[in-house]
Design an enzyme around this catalytic site. Structure first.
Site, PDB file in Angstrom:
ATOM      1  CG  ASP A  23      -0.857  27.287  35.599  1.00 51.60           C
ATOM      2  OD1 ASP A  23      -1.406  26.817  34.574  1.00 51.60           O
ATOM      3  OD2 ASP A  23      -1.498  27.559  36.626  1.00 51.60           O
TER       4      ASP A  23
HETATM    5  C1  BGC Z   1      -4.672  26.843  35.338  1.00 52.64           C
HETATM    6  C2  BGC Z   1      -4.223  25.407  35.532  1.00 52.64           C
HETATM    7  C3  BGC Z   1      -4.654  24.572  34.353  1.00 52.64           C
HETATM    8  C4  BGC Z   1      -4.081  25.181  33.101  1.00 52.64           C
HETATM    9  C5  BGC Z   1      -4.369  24.390  31.837  1.00 52.64           C
HETATM   10  C6  BGC Z   1      -4.293  27.388  33.993  1.00 52.64           C
HETATM   11  O1  BGC Z   1      -4.900  28.610  33.748  1.00 52.64           O
HETATM   12  O2  BGC Z   1      -4.110  27.635  36.366  1.00 52.64           O
HETATM   13  O3  BGC Z   1      -4.762  24.902  36.728  1.00 52.64           O
HETATM   14  O4  BGC Z   1      -4.220  23.257  34.538  1.00 52.64           O
HETATM   15  O5  BGC Z   1      -4.611  26.486  32.947  1.00 52.64           O
HETATM   16  O6  BGC Z   1      -5.689  24.464  31.486  1.00 52.64           O
END
Ligand code: BGC
Length: 691
Positions: A250
């Site tokens: 993530d």
């Molecule tokens: C979130 C993810 C997301 C990623 C990219 C993160 O902060 O937890 O779900 O896909 O950002 O935007």
């Protein structure tokens, strides 16, 4: 030489010609607007980029072109299409309230196609985290509290996103992110291996079985080990399930291993991440800064990098080879409206106050949310267009053009009360703004704002019949608010066409059919309050306040164990009777299927869609089993007065559980079985599984 249609051997040959730095570049993901990104792309230091806003779109397609001039390996463009791209659909929690996976598959397909037209290849969805805590802002992105329902919707999202072949889905966040303690985002999760396997993992397994090409690890720690590097999670994924797709961290999660206190610095974090099995580093720069050094020092085997690279190249190749497929005729507006209609849940409708007769003389429309277009769009709507979204006020004005609709933002309560007094009908828009739910938007007191509550109370005390439209990204505590409302329609954050959907439902042009996929507790102190809890050794017998008198039972002395609105609940403008529940052969062998039949009759005067739900309870097992578990459902259309027989078939495989050793097993024994309109319905029968 073209990158298209290479065999694994040919890809190996490409890998053999790449420098270590180029290989690591493929494992690095940055946002489109990252500093010096174009230079990095030209140097082969970036394998994929993330779009997060409007300006990024044009820049990402230029970056794709730039990459293609420097290398035969294409650059992937990724983004979060969680409930739409430019056309915004209801939030996923609302989508699940349709109990209509075919519709949701269409939503996934259409939104993926809309984003693919802007060069997106990789979508960070679906989120399939079981969510049982209304405080957690990301409950908006899930299909709620039930494992089976999340499993059904997991497949629908993945199949829809990947249907064209040119876009990859990314199931997330592995795993148990929704179990964040206290509902506080990014907080630790304590989940036993059995709960993990039984409750949290099945929707991920289903996504993978449906062909999901990529998976994102979760941010939080799971029983003390950050999920990003949790050995059990990788063992399950790669060894038990044989998942061979790309695993991505993530956002910044590799760097956060330092904050978790399991890595001394970014280099050690990179070491832990590659050893654990993360193929793509989203935004930490850990791989690009330190992986080469770690290989040269002999701490990381280059074979690990080659294996990750092979998965990344295979993904790129699969996506690119499908990219010229034509986009089918899409009618996003119609689909978005239909989804908003089917996702709305009628929570209360005393004296059938709804629907309104077609042309009341006057309607008082109260509350600033009635004019707030952005709040209809919900949490993940960066590219949604509030300027092209009708507010509730605009939609109601259009629908009720023969009525005098008097709007007041209710900033001045006395004024709002005065308008209400003069009008034949009073409609008030209550709930959360879009910016109150979603990532990093946990709430410790998830109710409606106090000014709204006071207005509701004053309206009721002045003798009005109050029709409330509730906008929300989560279940809210409505225990006091509902006392002042005669009708409540939960419209969630329903997307670009939410205004029209609300107006149609108010007018009776559409009969609401949505059902809750998450319990509405009476108070935060009851959380977690999922319907499928275990019985405990001291269950309460009574209901409501009679529970308070039960000493030494699993209860509170100041609150009942009951929900305000249970899982599966929702009303419509008609009434449906359930009768003649039959199991064709109530004693079946473990290898056989159980055939269940029920008659549902629409005894009211409106056509309706009914969501017929089947629950079971395993009465005796090696581990304590939930008091009820959803095992099947069907959405059936019933004309006024129509009666239909609905059949279900359950295989004994559906009736197993994880034993003391965390192995799935199906036992012989007795089960209770219910069929009804929600998880509290009590029409039930029994059956037995025999060896
Ligand atoms: C979130 C993810 C997301 C990623 C990219 C993160 O902060 O937890 O779900 O896909 O950002 O935007």
């Amino acid at each position: 030489m073209s990158f298209l249609l290479k065999s694994e051997c040919e890809l190996q040959a490409i890998i053999a010609q790449m420098s270590l730095k180029e290989k690591i570049g493929q494992m690095n993901q940055l946002i489109v607007s990252h500093e010096n990104i174009e230079e990095k792309i030209m140097a082969g230091d970036v394998g994929s980029v993330i779009i997060i806003n409007d300006e990024d779109i044009e820049r990402s397609s230029q970056q794709k072109k730039l990459a293609s001039q420097c290398s035969e390996i294409p650059l992937l463009v990724s983004t979060d299409v969680i409930h739409g791209y430019k056309t915004i659909y209801p939030i996923p929690l609302a989508c699940s309230s349709t109990w209509n996976p075919e519709l949701v598959e269409q939503v996934a397909y259409h939104s993926a196609q809309e984003s693919a037209a802007d060069s997106t290849d990789w979508i960070f969805a679906p989120m399939v985290d079981i969510s049982r805590d209304l405080r957690w802002g990301r409950i908006a992105e899930s299909a709620g509290e039930d494992t089976y329902l999340n499993t059904v919707f997991s497949r629908a999202w993945v199949e829809g996103i990947q249907k064209s072949g040119s876009v990859a889905a990314c199931v997330k966040h592995f795993a148990a992110y929704g179990a964040a303690e206290g509902g506080r985002d990014y907080n630790s999760a304590q989940v036993s291996e059995r709960m993990l396997r039984e409750v949290y993992l099945p929707p991920f397994k289903e996504a993978i079985d449906a062909g999901c090409k990529t998976l994102m690890m979760a941010f939080q720690d799971l029983n003390g080990i950050p999920a990003s590097i949790h050995p059990l999670l990788y063992k399950i994924l790669r060894q038990e399930w044989g998942f061979d797709g790309v695993i991505i961290s993530d956002y910044n999660a590799i760097l956060e291993l330092v904050e978790h206190g399991v890595a001394e610095n970014l280099k050690e974090a990179a070491y832990l991440a590659i050893q654990a099995g993360i193929d793509v580093d989203m935004m930490s720069n850990a791989y690009s800064l330190h992986l080469e050094e770690l290989v040269l020092e002999g701490r990381v085997d280059e074979a690990l990098i080659n294996a990750s690279l092979m998965r990344i190249l295979q993904l790129k190749q699969e996506l690119i080879s499908e990219q010229n497929k034509t986009v089918s005729n899409r009618d996003d507006a119609k689909l978005a409206l239909q989804t908003a209609l089917e996702s709305a849940v009628l929570l209360k409708n005393d004296k059938n106050i709804l629907p309104l007769n077609k042309q009341p003389e006057s309607i008082a429309l109260l509350g600033e949310l009635a004019a707030d277009r952005a709040s209809l769009l919900g949490t993940w709507s960066f590219l949604g267009e509030p300027e092209n979204t009708d507010s509730i006020q605009e939609a109601i004005n259009r629908k009720f053009s023969g009525s005098a609709v008097i709007y007041n933002d209710a900033q001045d309560r006395a004024k709002a009360l005065d308008i209400a007094k003069q009008c034949e009908k009073v409609v008030i828009i209550i709930g959360e703004q879009a910016c109150m739910s979603g990532e990093a938007h946990s709430r410790s007191e998830p109710g409606i704002p106090s000014a709204q509550l006071e207005l509701l109370k004053a309206l009721k005390e002045s003798g009005n019949e109050v029709i409330a439209i509730l906008l929300s990204g989560r279940p809210l505590i409505l225990t006091e608010a509902e006392l002042y409302c005669d009708a409540i329609l939960l419209a969630w954050h329903g997307g670009t066409y939410a205004g029209d959907a609300i107006a149609e439902i108010l007018a009776g042009d559409f009969n609401p059919s949505g059902r809750l996929t998450c319990t509405f507790p009476r108070s935060v102190g009851q959380v977690p309050l999922n319907y499928n809890h275990r019985n405990t050794g001291r269950p309460v017998l009574g209901e409501g306040i009679t529970q308070f008198a039960e000493a030494y039972k699993s209860n509170y002395i100041d609150q009942t164990n009951e929900a305000l609105y249970p899982f599966g609940y929702g009303l419509n403008y008609s009434q449906v009777e359930y009768k003649d529940l039959k199991i064709l052969e109530p004693n079946i062998k473990i290898s056989e299927c159980l055939q269940v039949e029920i008659t549902v009759e629409n005894t009211g005067s409106h056509d309706c869609s009914e969501i017929v739900q089947l629950y079971v309870r395993d009465l005796v097992a090696q581990t304590a089993r939930p008091v009820k578990e959803l095992k099947a459902f069907k959405k059936v259309d019933l004309q006024a007065g129509e009666s239909r027989s609905v059949q279900f078939s359950l295989s004994s495989e559906d009736l197993g559980y994880y034993n003391w050793d965390n192995q799935y097993q199906v036992d012989a024994g007795d089960f209770d079985l219910w069929v009804g309109p929600n998880s509290k319905s009590n029409l039930y029968t029994q059956f037995s599984l025999e060896k």
